[in-house]
Scaffold this motif. Structure first.
Motif, PDB file in Angstrom:
ATOM      1  N   ASN A 317      87.748  30.955 119.110  1.00  0.00           N
ATOM      2  CA  ASN A 317      87.143  30.854 120.429  1.00  0.00           C
ATOM      3  C   ASN A 317      86.762  29.423 120.819  1.00  0.00           C
ATOM      4  OD1 ASN A 317      87.380  33.616 120.767  1.00  0.00           O
ATOM      5  ND2 ASN A 317      85.305  34.041 120.053  1.00  0.00           N
ATOM      6  N   LEU A 318      86.786  28.502 119.865  1.00  0.00           N
ATOM      7  CA  LEU A 318      86.481  27.108 120.183  1.00  0.00           C
ATOM      8  C   LEU A 318      87.653  26.388 120.847  1.00  0.00           C
ATOM      9  CD1 LEU A 318      84.499  25.763 117.070  1.00  0.00           C
ATOM     10  CD2 LEU A 318      83.611  26.211 119.366  1.00  0.00           C
ATOM     11  N   TYR A 319      88.854  26.932 120.701  1.00  0.00           N
ATOM     12  CA  TYR A 319      90.031  26.303 121.287  1.00  0.00           C
ATOM     13  C   TYR A 319      90.207  26.750 122.732  1.00  0.00           C
ATOM     14  CZ  TYR A 319      91.404  25.178 116.464  1.00  0.00           C
ATOM     15  OH  TYR A 319      91.448  24.711 115.176  1.00  0.00           O
ATOM     16  N   VAL A 320      90.421  25.796 123.631  1.00  0.00           N
ATOM     17  CA  VAL A 320      90.722  26.130 125.021  1.00  0.00           C
ATOM     18  C   VAL A 320      92.206  26.491 125.106  1.00  0.00           C
ATOM     19  CG1 VAL A 320      88.886  24.668 125.935  1.00  0.00           C
ATOM     20  CG2 VAL A 320      91.176  23.708 125.601  1.00  0.00           C
ATOM     21  N   PRO A 321      92.637  27.188 126.170  1.00  0.00           N
ATOM     22  CA  PRO A 321      94.026  27.693 126.238  1.00  0.00           C
ATOM     23  C   PRO A 321      95.109  26.629 126.112  1.00  0.00           C
ATOM     24  CG  PRO A 321      92.648  28.793 127.858  1.00  0.00           C
ATOM     25  CD  PRO A 321      91.804  27.707 127.277  1.00  0.00           C
ATOM     26  N   ASN A 322      94.850  25.411 126.600  1.00  0.00           N
ATOM     27  CA  ASN A 322      95.889  24.378 126.556  1.00  0.00           C
ATOM     28  C   ASN A 322      95.694  23.398 125.403  1.00  0.00           C
ATOM     29  OD1 ASN A 322      93.563  23.544 127.827  1.00  0.00           O
ATOM     30  ND2 ASN A 322      94.590  22.261 129.344  1.00  0.00           N
ATOM     31  N   ASP A 323      94.968  23.824 124.385  1.00  0.00           N
ATOM     32  CA  ASP A 323      94.808  23.026 123.170  1.00  0.00           C
ATOM     33  C   ASP A 323      95.977  23.355 122.234  1.00  0.00           C
ATOM     34  OD1 ASP A 323      94.043  21.968 120.644  1.00  0.00           O
ATOM     35  OD2 ASP A 323      91.928  22.083 121.201  1.00  0.00           O
ATOM     36  N   ILE A 324      96.755  22.344 121.914  1.00  0.00           N
ATOM     37  CA  ILE A 324      97.979  22.560 121.130  1.00  0.00           C
ATOM     38  C   ILE A 324      97.689  23.001 119.708  1.00  0.00           C
ATOM     39  CG2 ILE A 324      98.181  20.181 120.288  1.00  0.00           C
ATOM     40  CD1 ILE A 324     101.190  20.393 120.762  1.00  0.00           C
ATOM     41  N   ARG A 325      96.470  22.789 119.245  1.00  0.00           N
ATOM     42  CA  ARG A 325      96.187  22.998 117.822  1.00  0.00           C
ATOM     43  C   ARG A 325      96.196  24.466 117.398  1.00  0.00           C
ATOM     44  NH1 ARG A 325      91.241  18.743 117.908  1.00  0.00           N
ATOM     45  NH2 ARG A 325      90.862  19.978 119.791  1.00  0.00           N
ATOM     46  N   ASN A 396      86.915  11.692 123.278  1.00  0.00           N
ATOM     47  CA  ASN A 396      87.845  11.869 124.390  1.00  0.00           C
ATOM     48  C   ASN A 396      89.252  11.404 124.033  1.00  0.00           C
ATOM     49  OD1 ASN A 396      86.142  13.087 126.291  1.00  0.00           O
ATOM     50  ND2 ASN A 396      85.327  11.117 126.975  1.00  0.00           N
ATOM     51  N   THR A 397      89.361  10.325 123.252  1.00  0.00           N
ATOM     52  CA  THR A 397      90.681   9.865 122.819  1.00  0.00           C
ATOM     53  C   THR A 397      91.366  10.931 121.974  1.00  0.00           C
ATOM     54  OG1 THR A 397      90.025   7.539 122.851  1.00  0.00           O
ATOM     55  CG2 THR A 397      91.923   8.122 121.487  1.00  0.00           C
ATOM     56  N   LEU A 398      90.626  11.501 121.025  1.00  0.00           N
ATOM     57  CA  LEU A 398      91.212  12.537 120.178  1.00  0.00           C
ATOM     58  C   LEU A 398      91.604  13.756 120.997  1.00  0.00           C
ATOM     59  CD1 LEU A 398      91.956  13.799 117.473  1.00  0.00           C
ATOM     60  CD2 LEU A 398      89.548  14.389 117.139  1.00  0.00           C
ATOM     61  N   LYS A 399      90.702  14.246 121.830  1.00  0.00           N
ATOM     62  CA  LYS A 399      90.968  15.472 122.589  1.00  0.00           C
ATOM     63  C   LYS A 399      92.100  15.281 123.589  1.00  0.00           C
ATOM     64  CE  LYS A 399      87.171  17.844 123.816  1.00  0.00           C
ATOM     65  NZ  LYS A 399      87.026  19.033 122.954  1.00  0.00           N
ATOM     66  N   SER A 400      92.224  14.079 124.140  1.00  0.00           N
ATOM     67  CA  SER A 400      93.301  13.833 125.106  1.00  0.00           C
ATOM     68  C   SER A 400      94.671  13.869 124.443  1.00  0.00           C
ATOM     69  CB  SER A 400      93.098  12.485 125.801  1.00  0.00           C
ATOM     70  OG  SER A 400      93.234  11.408 124.895  1.00  0.00           O
ATOM     71  N   ASN A 401      94.694  13.696 123.112  1.00  0.00           N
ATOM     72  CA  ASN A 401      95.940  13.791 122.368  1.00  0.00           C
ATOM     73  C   ASN A 401      96.155  15.162 121.739  1.00  0.00           C
ATOM     74  OD1 ASN A 401      97.403  11.021 122.174  1.00  0.00           O
ATOM     75  ND2 ASN A 401      95.231  10.509 121.946  1.00  0.00           N
ATOM     76  N   ARG A 402      95.331  16.122 122.120  1.00  0.00           N
ATOM     77  CA  ARG A 402      95.456  17.492 121.617  1.00  0.00           C
ATOM     78  C   ARG A 402      95.450  18.534 122.740  1.00  0.00           C
ATOM     79  NH1 ARG A 402      96.691  14.548 118.364  1.00  0.00           N
ATOM     80  NH2 ARG A 402      95.765  14.110 116.316  1.00  0.00           N
ATOM     81  N   ILE A 403      94.947  18.162 123.887  1.00  0.00           N
ATOM     82  CA  ILE A 403      94.790  19.116 124.991  1.00  0.00           C
ATOM     83  C   ILE A 403      95.513  18.585 126.218  1.00  0.00           C
ATOM     84  CG2 ILE A 403      93.131  20.322 126.461  1.00  0.00           C
ATOM     85  CD1 ILE A 403      91.020  19.870 124.242  1.00  0.00           C
ATOM     86  N   SER A 404      96.472  19.316 126.706  1.00  0.00           N
ATOM     87  CA  SER A 404      97.198  18.877 127.896  1.00  0.00           C
ATOM     88  C   SER A 404      96.302  18.968 129.121  1.00  0.00           C
ATOM     89  CB  SER A 404      98.454  19.730 128.090  1.00  0.00           C
ATOM     90  OG  SER A 404      98.118  21.096 128.241  1.00  0.00           O
ATOM     91  N   SER A 405      96.476  18.024 130.041  1.00  0.00           N
ATOM     92  CA  SER A 405      95.675  17.958 131.275  1.00  0.00           C
ATOM     93  C   SER A 405      94.181  17.903 130.955  1.00  0.00           C
ATOM     94  CB  SER A 405      95.973  19.156 132.185  1.00  0.00           C
ATOM     95  OG  SER A 405      97.343  19.233 132.496  1.00  0.00           O
ATOM     96  N   TYR A 406      93.866  17.164 129.908  1.00  0.00           N
ATOM     97  CA  TYR A 406      92.478  17.093 129.450  1.00  0.00           C
ATOM     98  C   TYR A 406      91.598  16.335 130.444  1.00  0.00           C
ATOM     99  CZ  TYR A 406      88.420  15.710 126.686  1.00  0.00           C
ATOM    100  OH  TYR A 406      87.139  15.487 126.257  1.00  0.00           O
ATOM    101  N   ASN A 423      81.958  20.590 116.268  1.00  0.00           N
ATOM    102  CA  ASN A 423      82.953  21.564 116.721  1.00  0.00           C
ATOM    103  C   ASN A 423      84.355  20.979 116.687  1.00  0.00           C
ATOM    104  OD1 ASN A 423      81.126  23.634 117.181  1.00  0.00           O
ATOM    105  ND2 ASN A 423      80.784  23.063 119.316  1.00  0.00           N
ATOM    106  N   GLU A 424      84.468  19.708 117.038  1.00  0.00           N
ATOM    107  CA  GLU A 424      85.786  19.069 117.048  1.00  0.00           C
ATOM    108  C   GLU A 424      86.315  18.899 115.626  1.00  0.00           C
ATOM    109  OE1 GLU A 424      89.126  17.797 119.076  1.00  0.00           O
ATOM    110  OE2 GLU A 424      87.328  18.839 119.770  1.00  0.00           O
ATOM    111  N   ARG A 425      85.430  18.653 114.684  1.00  0.00           N
ATOM    112  CA  ARG A 425      85.857  18.602 113.293  1.00  0.00           C
ATOM    113  C   ARG A 425      86.411  19.961 112.857  1.00  0.00           C
ATOM    114  NH1 ARG A 425      84.483  14.201 110.041  1.00  0.00           N
ATOM    115  NH2 ARG A 425      84.766  15.516 108.201  1.00  0.00           N
TER     116      ARG A 425
END
Length: 495
Positions: A317-325, A396-406, A423-425
């Motif tokens: 549930n921590l992952y948003v729908p457009n998170d590639i992980r 933000n740098t990390l998330k922008s490389n994991r989530i499209s349209s971040y 949470n990001e860890r």
């Protein structure tokens, strides 16, 4: 004392096997025998000793998963990142449910596996006492001597730090609580010279000394294959160590160097990391090939389609729908060996190389993404002028490389930032052996509800661990205390 004798001679046997296969470099006395005490007469001998040290990381009780995989996926299995399923064979229930004791085999085997690597590193540094010293070859081969010595020192420090993470009561840099024995040589004769448990501070001091020496020796060494510890890897190890120790300034300093040396993987290349198709984001990895083990089969055994531990719903549930992980780390796969059953989400992060699904994949021990998280957390905890913004920029740098349209986060308070970093860890480092230690060094609370009572969970799964539980520090193996007179009375509390 017998423990150390067994340990010492077992790693010599491993070294002997490694050296025997290298007939082009080393002459053998016979086809089937090899006397390690006749070696260390050339620089090649030392290089092969180092190669054998790296090979020991593939042990089942270190990164390999024929047993515990103590420093690969076990920290996720022991935490709230995963829940044991009804398909589990129950091989690690004592560890996953925190009911271990001083005679638990998997803990003793982890202890021995780690000290086997340390002893092999010490053999690489010190030779066998009969051959030529490593430094004697420096006149015409200074660069290679420095590389061998620097890597062996870094390995020795890193493995001691890994042990400290399990066996220490706390991670405070100046703590007088028990740490672990720091081995710089192997004592085989006088029991009075067997190691004692130093304090946490003394253990950190030794780790730091070895790593800083390695950093100097490896300052000009950049590995192209990522399987050798180079200057970037030493910086990454230092950054992780300083984060645990609470030295935010140094954590920032060394993480920044590692980040500069190794670029973060983009959204497009990120899935390729886990198929060993790119070196992006990888700072140091332990290589695995056919016949050398499978570092993550404890979670999902691909060949048998058995999911022993699944991702906890709270993490999903921590992952948003457009998170590639989420879809990189897990997949919906049908149950039953013939794939004819119901769909369930299984851990496929370490599925295999390329198109293969055999769990044979390199173990990525240090990645650039972790360094961004280390730097973000250190900035947030330091909380000086501009630090919260710097912490936010890293996240933000990390998330922008994991989530499209971040859409970047803005305006977070210190408390909100620290929570977001935690949470990001979980999202980024899932199934990479961090979560148990992250909880230990921060909140010391685990709650597996409601998944632990679900029908798909294994019977008797533990749901909670008390913040004051003895289990946060593993017991020193009783066999070690029994044979080492210098460790009498040095057991962790509660065992």
């Amino acid at each position: 004392m017998k423990n150390y004798k067994i340990l010492f001679f077992s790693f010599i046997t491993i070294l002997s096997v490694s050296l025997e296969s290298c007939k082009k470099v080393l002459d053998q006395k016979t086809e089937n025998t090899f006397d390690v005490f006749d070696r260390f007469n050339s620089l090649d001998d030392y290089q092969f000793a180092l190669n054998a040290t790296y090979g020991l990381f593939r042990q089942a009780n270190y990164f390999g998963n024929g047993s515990t995989g103590a420093f690969s996926t076990l920290p996720d299995m022991m935490s709230d990142n995963t829940v044991e399923t009804s398909s589990s064979l129950g091989n690690y229930v004592d560890l996953a449910n925190w009911v271990y004791a001083s005679n638990t085999d998997n803990i003793q085997n982890t202890w021995l596996a780690a000290y086997a690597i340390i002893s092999q590193a010490n053999l690489t540094l010190n030779g066998n006492g009969k051959g030529a010293a490593l430094e004697s070859f420096a006149t015409n081969n200074q660069a290679q001597v420095d590389r061998i010595k620097g890597q062996a020192l870094a390995i020795r420090a890193m493995v001691h730090f890994d042990l400290l993470r399990y066996f220490a009561l706390n991670y405070d840099r100046n703590s007088n609580a028990f740490g672990i024995p720091y081995l710089k040589k192997v004592e085989l004769t006088n029991p009075k010279n067997l190691p004692t448990r130093g304090t946490v501070k003394e253990t950190y001091d030794n780790i730091e000394t070895d790593l800083l020496a390695a950093l100097t020796l490896l300052s000009a060494y950049n590995s192209t294959n990522r399987y050798n510890i180079d200057v970037a890897a030493v910086n990454a190890i230092l950054a992780r160590m300083y984060l645990y120790a609470g030295d935010n300034n140094k954590a920032i300093q060394y993480a920044s160097v590692a980040i500069t040396a190794r670029p973060i993987a983009s959204i497009s290349t990120f899935p390729s990391i886990w198929k060993d198709e790119t070196k992006e984001d990888v700072i140091w990895a332990c290589s695995f090939n056919a016949g050398e083990g499978d570092p993550a089969a404890n979670l999902y055994f691909a060949n048998g389609n058995r999911s022993s531990y699944r991702m906890h719903t709270s993490l999903i549930n921590l992952y948003v729908p457009n998170d590639i992980r989420l879809n990189t780390y897990t997949a919906l796969v049908r149950s039953q060996s013939d794939f004819s059953g119901a769909l369930r989400r299984v851990v496929t992060k370490h599925w295999g190389k390329g198109i293969f699904k055999d769990n044979i994949v390199d173990w990525k021990a240090y990645r650039t993404s972790e360094q961004y998280l280390i730097r973000a957390e250190a900035y947030a905890k330091r909380n000086g002028a501009g630090d919260l913004l710097l912490a936010l920029n890293n996240i933000n740098t990390l998330k922008s490389n994991r989530i499209s349209s971040y859409i970047p986060l803005v305006g977070l308070t210190q408390a909100q930032l620290i929570s977001e970093i935690a949470n990001e860890r979980r999202r980024e480092l899932f199934a990479e052996g961090h979560r148990w230690f992250d909880i230990k060094r921060t909140t010391r609370t685990i709650d597996r509800n409601p998944d632990c009572t679900a029908a798909s969970a294994a019977p008797g799964v533990a749901c909670n661990i008390d913040p004051t539980s003895r289990s946060w520090a593993w017991p020193i193996p009783q066999a070690e205390i029994d044979v080492n007179v210098n460790m009498a009375g040095q057991q962790n509390p509660g065992y």
